[in-house]
Design an enzyme around this catalytic site. Structure first.
Site, PDB file in Angstrom:
ATOM      1  CB  ALA A  57      -0.961  -0.002   1.182  1.00  0.00           C
TER       2      ALA A  57
ATOM      3  CG  HIS B 249       5.792   2.944   1.851  1.00  0.00           C
ATOM      4  ND1 HIS B 249       4.431   3.122   1.784  1.00  0.00           N
ATOM      5  CD2 HIS B 249       6.018   2.228   2.985  1.00  0.00           C
ATOM      6  CE1 HIS B 249       3.855   2.521   2.822  1.00  0.00           C
ATOM      7  NE2 HIS B 249       4.796   1.988   3.564  1.00  0.00           N
TER       8      HIS B 249
ATOM      9  N   GLY C  77      11.195   4.170   8.152  1.00  0.00           N
ATOM     10  CA  GLY C  77      10.687   5.521   8.377  1.00  0.00           C
ATOM     11  C   GLY C  77      10.703   5.904   9.852  1.00  0.00           C
TER      12      GLY C  77
END
Ligand code: PAF
Length: 282
Positions: free
Chosen positions: A34, A39, A149
């Site tokens: 997703a 990302h 992240g």
């Protein structure tokens, strides 16, 4: 060009071995798919450190509690491959659940230290699932670097610790959180939010920024965190799991003389949002 996909560890390792023969550096970006701009920024980050980037796409069942959103977690492999390829990734690793966890799979990786408290108080099995799958991915690919992240800040600290403790020869790099124009941290779970909820969700970062300013100016920590909790509820969050400030390096209790990290998790309807920001030393 269509992004090549490896679905088995054998195929993954064969491609990496061919890159190694050419003397290329390899970067890994683990994801659950997703993919969004957050990302894609991790992929670009990896490509600044490595010649080849592998993005892994695997919705990891062991990090979901039975009551959580494993079934409805967004899955969109074809779109993810297009986005990752357009961002410069060289290979996707998209294994099946059976490839990662065969029927006789019997091992779990459990981290203490930075995994204690915060998320673990509300999702007790979460980091065990994350640590297990990330350890597998790191050992399957043996990359030079892996990028995660800062949005999942506690997760980043846990992964740094496990790679260090287990002597996995990889550089773990954190990449800054990508936000929308109103400060909302990008997350695959934002897809669950209605338009009205997105307006409320944007308050999370604003309230954290106000709280970090108060803390940096020397406000009483408990009082500042109480105000933050009250502000989140007043903004429309249904409940607040935690708002806490910890030492930025190891997530130990914070001393205002050191760099801190302000972290929060709060519920908006059925969706749980997390965010975090730095707190400069006072
Ligand atoms: O942050 C995520 O998307 C996941 O927790 C990770 C690191 C890919 C492990 O499944």
């Amino acid at each position: 060009m269509t992004l090549p996909v490896a679905t088995t560890v054998t195929a993954l390792r064969a491609t990496i071995a061919s890159w190694r023969r050419e003397g290329l550096r390899v970067g890994l970006v683990p994801t659950m798919g997703a993919l969004h701009e957050g990302h894609l920024s991790l992929i670009r980050h990896a490509l600044r450190k490595a010649d080849r980037c592998i993005v892994t796409i695997f919705v990891n069942p062991t990090q979901f509690a039975p009551t959580e959103d494993l079934d409805k977690y967004p899955r969109q492999l074809a779109r993810d491959l297009d986005l990752a390829g357009a961002s410069g990734a060289h290979l996707a690793f998209a294994p099946s659940v059976g490839e990662m966890y065969p029927d006789d799979f019997a091992t779990r990786v459990k981290v203490a230290g930075p995994a204690l408290g915060l998320e673990t108080d509300f999702r007790p099995a979460f980091f065990e699932g994350v640590a297990t799958v990330v350890t597998k991915l790191l050992l399957q690919a043996l990359p030079d670097c892996a990028v995660f992240g800062e949005k999942d800040y506690q997760q980043l600290c846990v992964i740094r610790r496990l790679a260090g403790d287990l002597d996995i020869p990889v550089e773990i790099t954190g990449a800054p959180t990508v936000r929308d124009a109103f400060g909302l941290a990008l997350s695959s779970r934002n897809a669950y939010l209605s338009v009205d909820q997105i307006d409320v969700a944007r308050q999370l970062n604003a309230i954290l920024r106000e709280t970090a300013t108060r803390l940096a100016q020397g406000a009483d920590t408990d009082e500042a965190l109480d105000i933050a909790r009250a502000d989140l509820l007043a903004a429309g969050f249904r409940s607040v799991d935690y708002v806490a400030v910890r030492d930025a390096d190891v997530l130990a209790p914070w001393s205002s003389k050191r760099e801190g990290r302000l972290l929060a998790a709060a519920w908006l309807g059925q969706t749980r949002l997390i965010d975090n920001i730095p707190v400069p030393p006072a």
